[in-house]
Design an enzyme around this catalytic site. Structure first.
Site, PDB file in Angstrom:
ATOM      1  N   GLU A 183      36.640  47.659  56.705  1.00 45.23           N
ATOM      2  CA  GLU A 183      35.277  47.532  56.034  1.00 45.23           C
ATOM      3  C   GLU A 183      35.176  46.548  54.789  1.00 45.23           C
ATOM      4  O   GLU A 183      34.308  46.019  54.676  1.00 45.23           O
ATOM      5  CB  GLU A 183      35.357  48.996  55.471  1.00 45.23           C
ATOM      6  CG  GLU A 183      34.957  50.012  56.565  1.00 45.23           C
ATOM      7  CD  GLU A 183      36.496  50.775  56.753  1.00 45.23           C
ATOM      8  OE1 GLU A 183      37.584  49.606  56.667  1.00 45.23           O
ATOM      9  OE2 GLU A 183      36.878  51.931  56.978  1.00 45.23           O
ATOM     10  N   CYS A 204      37.757  52.907  51.111  1.00 45.55           N
ATOM     11  CA  CYS A 204      36.539  52.063  52.064  1.00 45.55           C
ATOM     12  C   CYS A 204      35.203  52.845  51.938  1.00 45.55           C
ATOM     13  O   CYS A 204      34.160  52.199  52.042  1.00 45.55           O
ATOM     14  CB  CYS A 204      36.990  52.329  53.364  1.00 45.55           C
ATOM     15  SG  CYS A 204      38.723  50.986  53.394  1.00 45.55           S
TER      16      CYS A 204
END
Ligand SMILES: NC(=O)c1ccc[n+]([C@@H]2O[C@H](COP(=O)([O-])OP(=O)(O)OC[C@H]3O[C@@H](n4cnc5c(N)ncnc54)[C@H](OP(=O)(O)O)[C@@H]3O)[C@@H](O)[C@H]2O)c1
Length: 389
Positions: free
Chosen positions: A73, A108
């Site tokens: 991510e 993330c």
């Protein structure tokens, strides 16, 4: 060509940016292909991420390149910023639930929240107790999350990692190199080489993808193996797996196992569960066991083999040690059966890759019988439906 290589070629060939919208399934397939570019070994999962603009076009992507590097991510968000794209309002399509913990990098889930993404689609929920909770964290921030998009493909890509994280024991692949009549040595004990150069080269590429290789002390003492992952020219692959000897007899000082290659670890193998847990504690996700017959038999008898790699040569010996000893099977219904995953010709030899058949519980069997017929898109009932968690 194996699936990882196919995925890699597809990922390399596809120009992802500025494509017409192709739907979430296509974006997840792309994320899975990206994930497959990451290393198969190591403690961390292979993860890919694609960011779609509100029109469904890919605007950025990323994947995890191994422990100590940015998560998928973060890599996708960095890719967006490097292209001058504001990730605000994009949809993130990620193969594994975004993490919620502070490891070498920040969570993330927080990075996606801070970036202002509008929605998140995930293939597989993160079973890792340390990292799980990302979906809840995103939802708490008002970002809708779906989990289960192409879940089967996600589970397949992550199967060794998921197994290790769920069970605390590595995924065990047992390699057998045998004659057509299942023997690993001739009557006089000679065994080099039953299979040919292509089969052996293939086995080295598998070694280069696992976290650890194990043999029993009998093989360590008889064959003096080096258990390194070597290229066709004899040079070592960059990644060298941990070398494990199971058994109490010590490895001699001058043994090849003490030469260049991965770290050497010896564990008593009489309690296989304890040995596998010890490897799990060291974050060994995928263990390749290369024999010999005594250790192979003990692992099979303990139902501890997840995958078989049987390299079979068109050679008949008629006598000599067999790859597997007595498993306590007295009638055909008790046979240790595996499901064929792939068959590959390697020169004159054949590689049969087969997976463990998971026992179906009575409750699950009942559920399958009563479930509606599977749709073309989602296959087997129960596991494949996209669901909110
Ligand atoms: N063709 C092939 O693919 C291939 C591959 C490997 C080996 N081989 C051949 O196989 C022969 C060696 O086979 P092997 O069966 O004697 O040796 P092995 O299976 O490599 O080692 C047996 C030893 O493993 C230890 N061990 C660890 N965990 C165990 C457990 N749960 N149950 C039982 N023992 C456990 C014991 O050692 P301790 O007594 O020290 O505790 C046992 O004596 C060699 O001739 C070799 O060339 C062929």
């Amino acid at each position: 060509m194996n699936q990882a290589a196919t995925d890699r070629r597809t990922a390399d060939r596809t120009a992802p940016y500025g494509l017409e919208p192709a739907g979430l399934d296509a974006a997840m397939r792309r994320a899975l292909a990206l994930a497959a570019l990451g290393p198969a070994h190591g403690p961390n999962p292979r993860v890919g991420c694609v960011l779609l603009d509100p029109g469904g076009r890919t605007v950025a992507e990323g994947y995890h390149r191994g422990a100590g590097t940015p998560h998928a991510e973060a890599a996708a968000l960095a890719d967006a910023r490097s292209r001058g794209v504001d990730p605000r309002g994009t949809t993130a399509v990620v193969t594994l639930e975004p993490c919620a913990h502070h490891g070498r990098t920040g969570p993330c889930a927080d990075a996606l929240i801070d970036a202002g993404v509008a929605a998140v689609h995930v293939a597989v929920a993160d079973p890792n107790p340390v990292a799980t909770g990302g979906a809840d964290r995103l939802r708490t921030a008002g970002i809708p999350v779906t989990v289960g998009l192409l879940a089967d493909e996600g589970e397949e890509l992550l199967r060794t990692w998921l197994h290790a994280v769920r069970t605390g024991r590595p995924y065990v692949t047992l390699k057998l190199a045998t004659s057509l009549d299942g023997r690993v040595a001739a009557a006089d004990g000679t065994s080099r080489w039953i299979t040919g150069a292509q089969a052996r080269a293939h086995a080295h590429t598998v070694r280069a993808q696992v976290d650890a290789i194990a043999v029993g002390s009998g093989t360590a003492l008889t064959d003096d193996p080096s258990l390194t992952a070597r290229r066709a020219d004899g040079g070592l692959f960059e990644h060298q797996p941990l070398r494990v000897v199971l058994g109490r007899r010590p490895v001699p000082d001058g043994a090849r196992l003490r030469g260049p290659g991965g770290e050497l670890l010896q564990l008593p193998g009489d309690d296989l569960d304890a040995a596998l847990r010890a490897l799990g504690d060291r974050e060994v996700r995928h263990l390749l066991v290369e024999g010999g017959p005594t250790l192979a038999t003990a692992l099979l008898a303990a139902d501890a083999v997840d995958e078989l790699h049987a390299y079979v040569a068109p050679v008949l010996l008629g006598a000599g040690a067999t790859a597997v000893g007595d498993l306590g099977v007295t009638t055909i219904g008790e046979a240790a059966r595996f499901a064929t995953d792939d068959v590959t010709r390697l020169g004159d030899d054949m590689l049969l890759a087969a997976r463990r058949i998971e026992p179906v519980s009575a409750a699950a069997e009942n559920e399958i019988e009563n479930a509606p017929a599977p749709t073309a898109q989602h296959g087997r009932p129960g596991r494949h439906t996209e669901e909110e968690i």
